[in-house]
Design an enzyme around this catalytic site. Sequence first.
Site, PDB file in Angstrom:
ATOM      1  N   ASP A  35      -6.091   4.112   1.280  1.00  0.00           N
ATOM      2  CA  ASP A  35      -4.763   3.312   0.786  1.00  0.00           C
ATOM      3  C   ASP A  35      -5.370   2.463  -0.287  1.00  0.00           C
ATOM      4  O   ASP A  35      -6.468   1.497   0.256  1.00  0.00           O
ATOM      5  CB  ASP A  35      -3.972   3.045   1.704  1.00  0.00           C
ATOM      6  CG  ASP A  35      -3.325   4.199   2.366  1.00  0.00           C
ATOM      7  OD1 ASP A  35      -3.706   5.306   2.287  1.00  0.00           O
ATOM      8  OD2 ASP A  35      -2.358   3.951   3.168  1.00  0.00           O
ATOM      9  N   ASP A  36      -4.458   2.186  -1.173  1.00  0.00           N
ATOM     10  CA  ASP A  36      -4.294   0.671  -1.966  1.00  0.00           C
ATOM     11  C   ASP A  36      -5.493   0.600  -3.026  1.00  0.00           C
ATOM     12  O   ASP A  36      -5.403  -0.341  -3.895  1.00  0.00           O
ATOM     13  CB  ASP A  36      -4.413  -0.525  -1.040  1.00  0.00           C
ATOM     14  CG  ASP A  36      -3.583  -0.696  -0.063  1.00  0.00           C
ATOM     15  OD1 ASP A  36      -2.385   0.170  -0.247  1.00  0.00           O
ATOM     16  OD2 ASP A  36      -3.594  -1.482   0.752  1.00  0.00           O
ATOM     17  N   HIS A  90       3.031  -1.525  -4.805  1.00  0.00           N
ATOM     18  CA  HIS A  90       2.950  -1.407  -3.329  1.00  0.00           C
ATOM     19  C   HIS A  90       4.175  -2.028  -2.670  1.00  0.00           C
ATOM     20  O   HIS A  90       4.323  -2.999  -1.900  1.00  0.00           O
ATOM     21  CB  HIS A  90       1.707  -2.568  -2.910  1.00  0.00           C
ATOM     22  CG  HIS A  90       1.006  -2.112  -1.669  1.00  0.00           C
ATOM     23  ND1 HIS A  90       1.373  -2.735  -0.541  1.00  0.00           N
ATOM     24  CD2 HIS A  90       0.453  -1.074  -1.220  1.00  0.00           C
ATOM     25  CE1 HIS A  90       0.685  -2.450   0.612  1.00  0.00           C
ATOM     26  NE2 HIS A  90       0.392  -1.283   0.295  1.00  0.00           N
ATOM     27  N   HIS A 175      -8.518   1.422   4.421  1.00  0.00           N
ATOM     28  CA  HIS A 175      -8.283   1.141   2.959  1.00  0.00           C
ATOM     29  C   HIS A 175      -9.327   0.710   1.925  1.00  0.00           C
ATOM     30  O   HIS A 175     -10.340   0.092   2.602  1.00  0.00           O
ATOM     31  CB  HIS A 175      -7.401  -0.227   3.052  1.00  0.00           C
ATOM     32  CG  HIS A 175      -6.116  -0.042   3.944  1.00  0.00           C
ATOM     33  ND1 HIS A 175      -5.931   0.056   5.408  1.00  0.00           N
ATOM     34  CD2 HIS A 175      -4.614   0.007   3.505  1.00  0.00           C
ATOM     35  CE1 HIS A 175      -4.628   0.202   5.469  1.00  0.00           C
ATOM     36  NE2 HIS A 175      -3.988   0.259   4.513  1.00  0.00           N
TER      37      HIS A 175
END
Length: 206
Positions: A35-36, A90, A175
């Site tokens: 993620d991210d 986000h 992440h």
Amino acid sequence: MKLYFTKTPRIFTRIFSNYTWRFSSDKKEIYLTFDDGPTPEITDFVLSELQKYNAKATFFCIGKNVEKHPDIFKRLITEGHTVGNHTQNHFNGWKHKTVNYLNNIETASKLIESKLFRPPYGKIKASQGKELIKKGYKIIMWSVLSADFDTSISREQCLQNVLRNTNNGSIVVFHDSLKASEKLTYVLPKVLEEFSKKGFTFKAIT
Ligand SMILES: [Zn+2]
């Protein structure tokens, strides 16, 4: 006290059964997710590690990061991985009105062509989830949290979170962000090695 579960309790998966928490346990397959990103160097590191094991994975990207790093984003796709929407900015679903939340996802969807969605922080209102499913999105949660974002645990603890809780059909969260990179760079190569040795393959979510 930790405010998260490294292994998702069964009760969650029962209550929110319209979300995907794991896949079939019939096969020795693991679903790694990141993620991210995309994040320069970190995402590149992840890609080269995955390549060593012919592993495929799923990247839940933030729209704003795709805007900044379109080349890395393209690389994810050309190397056979799948991508998912992780909102444009986000957004924490609990803090946003459904209409604003959906608009933010819509903005990201112009950059990220995918019907996979993961809510940032895992926080999504029932009304938001319902609307997304109506629009054809699959909401992908997880069964194993590495907690690579947690600066209060050691790299070794982070590794054990994954080694202890992952099995057939697990969806594991990492992440590809700067914040998590110290743990990720230690843990990911070991996870790939350990589970490959045990005969697992790593698949992308489609
Ligand atoms: Zn996130």
